[in-house]
Design an enzyme around this catalytic site. Structure first.
Site, mmCIF file in Angstrom:
data_model
loop_
_atom_site.group_PDB
_atom_site.id
_atom_site.type_symbol
_atom_site.label_atom_id
_atom_site.label_comp_id
_atom_site.label_asym_id
_atom_site.label_seq_id
_atom_site.Cartn_x
_atom_site.Cartn_y
_atom_site.Cartn_z
ATOM 1 C CB SER A 108 36.655 36.069 45.732
ATOM 2 O OG SER A 108 37.806 36.478 46.412
ATOM 3 C CG HIS A 128 37.938 40.756 43.605
ATOM 4 N ND1 HIS A 128 38.585 39.719 42.964
ATOM 5 C CD2 HIS A 128 37.490 40.232 44.782
ATOM 6 C CE1 HIS A 128 38.525 38.630 43.710
ATOM 7 N NE2 HIS A 128 37.863 38.904 44.810
ATOM 8 C CG ASP A 164 39.940 40.583 39.647
ATOM 9 O OD1 ASP A 164 40.056 40.468 40.871
ATOM 10 O OD2 ASP A 164 38.993 40.108 39.000
#
Length: 306
Positions: A112, A277, A250
């Site tokens: 991320s 995610h 995601d």
């Protein structure tokens, strides 16, 4: 498939090292060895900590896995100074951790926001970088926001109405709003039910001052320092092996992840069909096996600037 619970390899070594702006905590699963490439792990957020990434310690049977909490996160110093909340300072932090731990040759994993840093770091072509894993990375904020606005538009009408009303009236701390946002999170952030304790603990410990200043109030709204971030043009400079990973549901969507990967020479993309995610939690065994295979190919290869 391993149950995505709180089980993970213990951290055998812990300590603190100086970085620009203060000191950060680090922990190592496994032993630093000269014959196996170490993996340096960059957590997301900003303002989260390493704990949700502890499934990666499964790799410590073959190589050292090094976690650290970024400045203003987890067990690291928390000066909470906005001057520290820049991509450039966080990149210098990576170098400081590497230098302090003697990581002359290393692979980097970033999830991320950590993927933002890992991509930018690789594009700078640092000495000794052997390869990069970009896990559901944030590469361009406008793309991320647009993709997640599309996800939001697919929520039930009742939830969208609650969210819109609360946002208009400034009631984003209202339990009804939080419940609606949690529906989004359970579709696109982590689909494991229930969420593992180490993920919940990580979120409970999040430095919201850092997160909100750099990003915003939630995963699909960016009002902070990163609102205009775009690292896509620098991807072509990456000159080491790269694998992009994401989940089929995601926040970093498969289409956008593939489009960014096309900018990196020779990059590979792996999409995990049952994940969002947190594929390393949601499909832990399959994810670890994939990353293990990639890292094994790097053990005897060269590095950037060599």
């Amino acid at each position: 498939m391993a149950a995505p619970g709180s089980d993970h390899q213990p951290l055998e070594t812990e300590g603190r090292v100086p970085v620009p702006g203060g000191e950060v905590w680090y922990g190592i699963a496994g032993q630093l060895r000269h014959d196996r490439l170490p993996l340096l792990v960059l957590h997301g957020g900003p303002g989260m900590n390493h704990k949700y990434l502890l499934p990666l310690a499964d790799l410590a049977d073959e190589r050292p896995v090094i976690f650290y909490d970024q400045l203003d996160a987890g067990q690291s110093d928390k000066p909470n100074k906005p001057a520290n909340w820049t991509v450039a300072r966080y990149l210098r932090e990576i170098d400081a951790v590497r230098e302090a731990l003697g990581l002359e040759r290393v692979a980097v994993f970033g999830n991320s926001w950590g993927g933002t840093l890992a991509a930018a770091y690789a594009a700078s072509r640092p000495n000794g970088l052997a390869g990069v894993i970009l896990s559901s990375p944030l590469i361009r904020t406008k793309t991320w926001v647009a993709d997640n606005e599309a996800y939001r538009a697919a929520l039930p009408e009742e939830l969208k109405k609650i969210m819109g009303t609360c946002e208009t009236e400034g009631r984003t701390s209202d339990p009804a709003y939080e419940d609606a946002v949690n529906v989004f999170y359970r579709r696109h952030f982590c689909r494991t039910d229930p969420w593992p304790k180490f993920l919940v603990q990580c979120l409970d410990e999040m430095n919201m001052a850092c997160y909100e200043a750099m990003w915003g109030p939630n995963e699909f709204t960016c009002t902070g320092v990163l609102s205009d971030y775009d690292g896509s043009d620098s991807l072509c400079r990456i000159d080491v092996p790269v694998v992009f990973t994401c989940g089929a549901y995601d926040e970093a969507t498969p289409d956008s992840t593939r489009a960014f990967a096309e900018r990196v020479p020779g990059a590979h993309v792996e999409v995990f069909a049952a994940s969002s995610h947190m594929a390393f939690i949601e499909e832990r065994d399959a994810y670890i096996a994939s990353i293990r295979q990639f890292l094994n190919t790097l053990d005897t290869q060269g590095t950037s600037n060599e």
